[in-house]
Design an enzyme around this catalytic site. Structure first.
Site, PDB file in Angstrom:
ATOM      1  CB  THR A 129     -23.294  -5.503 100.331  1.00  0.00           C
ATOM      2  OG1 THR A 129     -22.218  -4.399  99.644  1.00  0.00           O
ATOM      3  CG2 THR A 129     -24.331  -5.430  99.625  1.00  0.00           C
TER       4      THR A 129
ATOM      5  CB  CYS B 259     -17.577 -14.495 102.240  1.00  0.00           C
ATOM      6  SG  CYS B 259     -17.938 -14.718 101.411  1.00  0.00           S
TER       7      CYS B 259
ATOM      8  CB  SER C 282     -23.638 -12.130 102.932  1.00  0.00           C
ATOM      9  OG  SER C 282     -23.027 -11.049 102.338  1.00  0.00           O
TER      10      SER C 282
ATOM     11  CG  ASP D 230     -13.269   3.189  82.833  1.00  0.00           C
ATOM     12  OD1 ASP D 230     -11.933   3.108  82.299  1.00  0.00           O
ATOM     13  OD2 ASP D 230     -13.456   5.178  82.298  1.00  0.00           O
TER      14      ASP D 230
ATOM     15  CG  HIS E  65     -14.612 -11.130 103.448  1.00  0.00           C
ATOM     16  ND1 HIS E  65     -13.844 -12.328 102.705  1.00  0.00           N
ATOM     17  CD2 HIS E  65     -15.799 -10.063 103.488  1.00  0.00           C
ATOM     18  CE1 HIS E  65     -14.792 -12.624 101.729  1.00  0.00           C
ATOM     19  NE2 HIS E  65     -16.205 -11.184 102.019  1.00  0.00           N
TER      20      HIS E  65
ATOM     21  NE  ARG F  94     -23.305   3.683  96.033  1.00  0.00           N
ATOM     22  CZ  ARG F  94     -21.565   3.887  95.941  1.00  0.00           C
ATOM     23  NH1 ARG F  94     -21.408   3.847  96.351  1.00  0.00           N
ATOM     24  NH2 ARG F  94     -21.557   4.667  94.850  1.00  0.00           N
TER      25      ARG F  94
ATOM     26  CD  GLU G 216     -21.063 -17.183  99.970  1.00  0.00           C
ATOM     27  OE1 GLU G 216     -21.942 -16.529  97.717  1.00  0.00           O
ATOM     28  OE2 GLU G 216     -20.974 -16.805 100.188  1.00  0.00           O
TER      29      GLU G 216
END
Length: 346
Positions: A203, A114, A298, A30, A236, A201, A82
């Site tokens: 993260t 990042c 991360s 969707d 970010h 989640r 990266e």
């Protein structure tokens, strides 16, 4: 008062775009729900002949145009990414050769998810401030990928930004910088694996928000400026909702993110994400305005910076293409072509 700061900035965003609707149509998802959830409408895609090195070179050339210096005055080149094109061979020396930097510079490729680009900025600020070099070049660039069908596929994008750092007539003067780091495994990619994995989640709360908000608070205490008093703030942008929530947690009005909020039309360019947002702010900010920049990588960490815009910005911003110039220069591709361009079909 220190004159250490950014003397030139530049960006590059590939012309190709793929929409959330196009990706969703392949997976039977969707698109409307995805766009509302991520606040991303489309993303930039590197072409067949583009990679992190070519993106870094284009951004660096634009930064040098605004700096108004010869490339051989650069004493350090750091490229954060990266997605370096070689596992063993530096991207930084490719950039040095392409811009004509000569041979008398130190160089390194940096990797910290990042935030590798902002780590390069901090290194250049230190080298310039110490007097070891006159100018440094810090770049954040990526050609990020997400596993087919993964949520990352709607956001992982391509683009980059470069900054010439020095003391001679900066367009943005550095007021202070600090970092907040921890071992938080929210996102990772093992050797020989093509696509990254993430903690879904996980993260968010213990990773992104903890580091971004903590780094921002440390910065405000260090420079003596409350978060809500910055004229512009850039965080970010892994998606559209995270930076908006971080700003709210810090008491920063949504309007102050507007100038650098490029995620809906570009996607998450990883090491280039917060830096492209910062470039967008520099394209519009007025002399005397203060800018907060907070990256996130991360693994995990955030680098935070406070800048004050100087009058030099007015005559230099027109010397190279703006972020908006690159955003509006676009060509849409189908999922099939996107998959071919990004090596998803071998």
């Amino acid at each position: 008062m220190s004159s250490l700061g950014i003397v030139g900035y530049g960006c590059y965003i590939p012309r190709y775009r793929i929409t959330a609707e196009e990706i969703a149509s392949v997976w039977g998802a969707d698109a409307k729900r995805i766009k509302l959830g991520l606040l991303v409408e489309e993303k930039a895609v590197a072409g067949e002949d583009e990679d992190t090195a070519t993106i870094a070179v284009e951004a660096a050339k634009n930064a040098l145009k605004r700096a108004g210096i010869e490339a051989d005055k650069i004493g350090a080149i750091y490229v954060g990414s990266e997605s370096h094109p070689y596992a063993v061979k530096p991207t930084a020396t490719i950039v040095g050769e392409a811009i004509g930097a000569g041979n008398c510079y130190t160089a390194a490729d940096l990797e910290f998810a990042c935030k590798a680009g902002t780590a390069g900025m901090q290194a250049c600020f230190g080298l310039v401030e110490s007097g070891l070099i006159e100018y440094g070049l810090a770049i954040g660039a990526d050609t990020a990928q997400g596993k087919p069908g993964d949520a990352l596929e709607y956001t992982a994008a391509s683009g980059g930004a470069a900054f010439v750092i020095g003391k001679e007539k900066p367009v943005a003067r550095l007021l202070g910088t600090c970092s907040y780091s921890s071992d938080t495994p929210d996102f990772w990619r093992r050797p020989f694996e093509k696509y990254p994995s993430h903690g879904s989640r996980f993260t968010g709360e213990p990773a992104y928000f903890r580091h971004v908000v903590s780094a921002a608070k440390m910065l405000c205490e260090k420079v003596g400026i409350p978060a809500g008093e910055f004229d512009h703030a850039v965080f970010h942008m892994p998606n559209g909702k995270f930076p908006l929530r971080a700003a709210k947690m810090l008491g920063i009005e949504k309007e102050r993110l507007k100038a650098g909020f490029i995620i809906p039309k570009v996607g998450n360019t990883y090491s280039g994400s917060s830096l492209l947002g910062f470039c967008a702010v520099l394209d519009k900010a007025e002399p005397g305005e203060r800018v907060m920049l907070v990256s996130y990588g991360s693994g995990a960490g955030s680098d935070a910076f406070a800048f004050e815009i100087t009058p030099e910005i007015e005559e230099r911003r027109e010397l190279a293409p703006s972020v908006e110039d690159y955003i509006t220069r676009k060509e849409y591709v189908t999922y099939a072509r996107y998959a071919k361009m990004r090596g998803k079909i071998e």
